[in-house]
Write a protein that holds these residues in place. Structure first.
Motif, short mmCIF file in Angstrom:
data_model
loop_
_atom_site.label_atom_id
_atom_site.label_comp_id
_atom_site.label_asym_id
_atom_site.label_seq_id
_atom_site.Cartn_x
_atom_site.Cartn_y
_atom_site.Cartn_z
N PRO A 1 7.40 24.01 -46.27
CA PRO A 1 8.62 23.65 -46.99
C PRO A 1 9.84 24.20 -46.26
CG PRO A 1 7.57 25.51 -48.06
CD PRO A 1 6.68 25.13 -46.90
N ILE A 2 11.01 23.71 -46.59
CA ILE A 2 12.22 24.32 -46.02
C ILE A 2 12.81 25.27 -47.06
CG2 ILE A 2 12.80 22.47 -44.42
CD1 ILE A 2 14.96 21.62 -46.52
N ILE A 3 13.58 26.20 -46.58
CA ILE A 3 14.23 27.11 -47.50
C ILE A 3 15.35 26.32 -48.20
CG2 ILE A 3 15.86 28.10 -45.81
CD1 ILE A 3 14.01 30.32 -48.20
N PRO A 4 15.34 26.24 -49.52
CA PRO A 4 16.37 25.44 -50.18
C PRO A 4 17.75 26.06 -50.05
CG PRO A 4 14.93 26.48 -51.80
CD PRO A 4 14.39 26.86 -50.46
N GLY A 5 18.74 25.24 -49.82
CA GLY A 5 20.11 25.73 -49.66
C GLY A 5 20.95 25.33 -50.86
N ILE A 6 22.20 25.76 -50.84
CA ILE A 6 23.12 25.32 -51.91
C ILE A 6 24.43 24.80 -51.34
CG2 ILE A 6 22.27 26.58 -53.96
CD1 ILE A 6 24.16 28.86 -53.17
N GLN A 7 24.56 24.87 -49.98
CA GLN A 7 25.81 24.43 -49.37
C GLN A 7 26.00 22.92 -49.51
OE1 GLN A 7 23.08 25.55 -48.08
NE2 GLN A 7 23.36 26.67 -46.17
N ASN A 8 24.92 22.16 -49.25
CA ASN A 8 24.99 20.70 -49.33
C ASN A 8 24.28 20.26 -50.60
OD1 ASN A 8 26.02 20.74 -46.68
ND2 ASN A 8 23.93 21.00 -45.93
N PRO A 9 24.56 18.99 -51.02
CA PRO A 9 23.80 18.53 -52.20
C PRO A 9 22.30 18.51 -51.91
CG PRO A 9 25.35 16.82 -51.41
CD PRO A 9 25.51 18.01 -50.53
N PHE A 10 21.55 19.13 -52.79
CA PHE A 10 20.09 19.19 -52.65
C PHE A 10 19.44 18.45 -53.82
CE2 PHE A 10 17.62 22.04 -49.74
CZ PHE A 10 18.60 22.19 -48.78
N LYS A 11 18.22 18.04 -53.57
CA LYS A 11 17.44 17.35 -54.57
C LYS A 11 16.08 18.06 -54.60
CE LYS A 11 17.58 12.62 -54.57
NZ LYS A 11 17.25 11.30 -54.03
N THR A 12 15.43 18.07 -55.77
CA THR A 12 14.09 18.65 -55.85
C THR A 12 13.15 17.62 -56.47
OG1 THR A 12 15.02 20.87 -56.04
CG2 THR A 12 12.75 20.59 -56.81
N SER A 13 11.96 17.50 -55.90
CA SER A 13 10.94 16.58 -56.43
C SER A 13 9.79 17.39 -56.99
CB SER A 13 10.41 15.67 -55.32
OG SER A 13 11.44 14.85 -54.82
N ILE A 14 9.40 17.06 -58.22
CA ILE A 14 8.27 17.77 -58.84
C ILE A 14 7.28 16.75 -59.41
CG2 ILE A 14 9.62 19.82 -59.46
CD1 ILE A 14 9.66 18.71 -62.38
N VAL A 15 6.08 17.22 -59.71
CA VAL A 15 5.11 16.40 -60.44
C VAL A 15 4.47 17.29 -61.50
CG1 VAL A 15 3.38 16.76 -58.59
CG2 VAL A 15 3.04 14.95 -60.24
N PHE A 16 4.30 16.74 -62.69
CA PHE A 16 3.70 17.53 -63.77
C PHE A 16 2.91 16.65 -64.72
CE2 PHE A 16 6.68 16.20 -67.09
CZ PHE A 16 7.84 15.91 -66.39
N SER A 17 2.06 17.29 -65.51
CA SER A 17 1.37 16.56 -66.57
C SER A 17 1.57 17.33 -67.88
CB SER A 17 -0.11 16.38 -66.25
OG SER A 17 -0.71 17.63 -66.09
N LEU A 18 1.37 16.63 -68.97
CA LEU A 18 1.66 17.20 -70.29
C LEU A 18 0.49 16.97 -71.23
CD1 LEU A 18 5.24 15.65 -70.57
CD2 LEU A 18 4.73 18.06 -70.15
N GLU A 19 0.43 17.78 -72.26
CA GLU A 19 -0.54 17.52 -73.34
C GLU A 19 -0.13 16.23 -74.03
OE1 GLU A 19 -3.21 18.90 -74.18
OE2 GLU A 19 -3.15 20.86 -73.19
N GLU A 20 -1.09 15.59 -74.66
CA GLU A 20 -0.78 14.42 -75.47
C GLU A 20 -0.08 14.89 -76.76
OE1 GLU A 20 -0.93 11.32 -75.01
OE2 GLU A 20 -0.78 10.57 -77.05
N GLY A 21 0.87 14.12 -77.24
CA GLY A 21 1.51 14.47 -78.51
C GLY A 21 2.89 13.88 -78.61
N PRO A 22 3.40 13.74 -79.83
CA PRO A 22 4.71 13.11 -80.01
C PRO A 22 5.83 13.98 -79.42
CG PRO A 22 3.85 13.90 -82.11
CD PRO A 22 2.77 14.12 -81.09
N GLY A 23 6.70 13.36 -78.69
CA GLY A 23 7.89 14.07 -78.21
C GLY A 23 7.68 14.98 -77.01
N VAL A 24 6.49 15.01 -76.42
CA VAL A 24 6.28 15.98 -75.32
C VAL A 24 7.10 15.61 -74.08
CG1 VAL A 24 4.08 17.09 -75.89
CG2 VAL A 24 4.07 14.86 -74.75
N LEU A 25 7.20 14.32 -73.79
CA LEU A 25 7.99 13.93 -72.62
C LEU A 25 9.48 14.20 -72.88
CD1 LEU A 25 8.11 12.78 -69.79
CD2 LEU A 25 8.19 10.48 -70.77
N PHE A 26 9.89 13.94 -74.11
CA PHE A 26 11.27 14.23 -74.51
C PHE A 26 11.58 15.71 -74.29
CE2 PHE A 26 14.21 15.62 -77.84
CZ PHE A 26 15.28 14.77 -77.63
#
Ligand SMILES: O=C(O)C(=O)C[C@]1(C(=O)O)C=C[C@@H](O)C=C1
Length: 370
Positions: free
Chosen positions: A263-288
């Motif tokens: 990975p690269i060391i994240p900076g704050i000088q320029n606009p940065f973006k972060t990409s993540i992936v996750f999973s959730l339990e089943e249930g109402p409102g969890v994605l919200f």
């Protein structure tokens, strides 16, 4: 065709050849523990955050030790020994992906790979330094295969590159538009030209990449078949351009990810973006609830994609009424750097209820096409 083993033995000779990684060990399966087995510095950072119970976004006592930079050479065109950076792309010469690799690293040695998976493996096996792979297109949408491969492999996103894609209809010299009954191209390119091709009344056939379509038409001297590809593919394979800019919208942009072993060391000088992936339990409102961790901290989301959690079978729903439901992985891109406290806090918050979370990369935004 070159195999991974032969490339390892004689990298210099074979890197000019097309990379086809065929004799590799099976790719590790995704582990659905809270974190994957190979912990990146980001996941380590998240773990250390988790151990700290204080969830105050503005608490300055919340000292976070940032990971040491593992690599900063993504900013340069050469590797430490001064040789040119080798960048894998999927396709043959003249593919848009080659242009994207050259836009990302202007003096690089672009290395063609037959499949997306081979490009991932070429980086993992140190055959190349980077891979540049398409992830989404403004007309055709997401390239799902690469979302799935991002999770299956353990590479890091270190950058993105946006490329304006202008498709041409190519044919052999002497062939007129009315002679054509069929057109070959990459499925994304065919989708991006859907209206035009329907209007012309050509049947479509999918091949691995646009330049390969051009190469095939030229090699077999086809008279009834054209190719949707770039003007540079026309030049390379000696084809005639029958029509230019045939995509359904003149603003046709493909976003590519730049992948590396570190990975690269994240900076704050320029606009940065972060990409993540996750999973959730089943249930109402969890994605919200999951998305609220970003909204609460004024973090803008630029992309959300859901993909089926492939290695888990369909489960019976809890209410036992016989219905089945699917489990999903959520891929999210947000506009903040992992060096920012609000991003760290958002992920710490998400981690409290996500069943799986991985940071795929924190990287500078390509602002060339805003
Ligand atoms: O076929 C090519 O030339 C590619 O580089 C692949 C690809 C893609 O996968 O989306 C890249 C850019 C265009 O969107 C069309 C095709």
């Amino acid at each position: 065709m070159a195999t991974a083993t032969s490339i390892v033995r004689s990298p210099a000779a074979l890197l000019s050849a097309k990379v086809s990684v065929s004799d590799h060990k099976p790719t590790p399966t995704v582990q659905f523990s809270r974190f994957p087995s190979k912990r990146s510095c980001f996941t380590a950072l998240l773990s250390s955050l988790h151990d700290n119970n204080n969830d105050d976004d503005n608490n300055n006592n919340n000292v976070i030790s940032h990971p040491k930079p593992l690599s900063s050479s993504q900013l340069f065109n050469s590797v430490s020994n001064g040789s040119r950076l080798r960048v894998a792309y999927q396709g043959v010469r003249g593919a848009y992906s080659e242009a994207a690799a050259e836009k990302a690293y202007p003096n690089c040695e672009a290395v063609p790979c037959d499949q997306f998976d081979s490009a991932f493996q070429a980086v993992e096996k140190w055959l190349v330094d980077r891979a540049v792979l398409p992830i989404e297109n403004s007309l055709g949408g997401s390239i799902h295969r690469n979302y799935d491969l991002l999770l299956r492999h353990s590479l890091h996103i270190v950058g993105e590159v946006k490329l304006a894609v202008q498709h041409c209809l190519l044919a052999n010299h002497g062939v007129q538009l009315e002679d054509l009954s069929r057109v070959l191209s990459h499925p994304q390119a065919l989708a991006q030209c859907e209206n035009t091709l329907t209007m012309i009344g050509l049947s479509r056939e999918a091949v691995d990449d646009t330049a390969l379509a051009a190469k095939h038409v030229a090699l077999h001297k086809l008279k009834d078949t054209g190719a949707v590809a770039s003007s540079s593919a026309a030049k390379i394979y000696g084809l005639n351009i029958l029509a230019q800019d045939i995509q359904d919208d003149c603003d046709n942009v493909t976003r590519f990810l730049i992948l590396a072993r570190e990975p690269i060391i994240p900076g704050i000088q320029n606009p940065f973006k972060t990409s993540i992936v996750f999973s959730l339990e089943e249930g109402p409102g969890v994605l919200f609830k999951a998305l609220a961790v970003f909204a609460l901290r004024q973090i803008n989301l630029t992309k959300i994609e859901s993909r089926p959690l492939r290695n888990q079978p369909l489960r019976a729903a809890d209410d036992n009424n016989g219905s089945k439901y699917f489990d999903y992985l959520f891929y999210v891109d947000f506009e903040a750097s992992m060096a920012e406290e609000r991003a760290q806090n958002a992920l710490r918050h998400l981690k409290e209820f996500a069943t799986f979370l991985r940071v795929l990369g924190s990287y500078p935004v390509d602002t060339t096409m805003m």
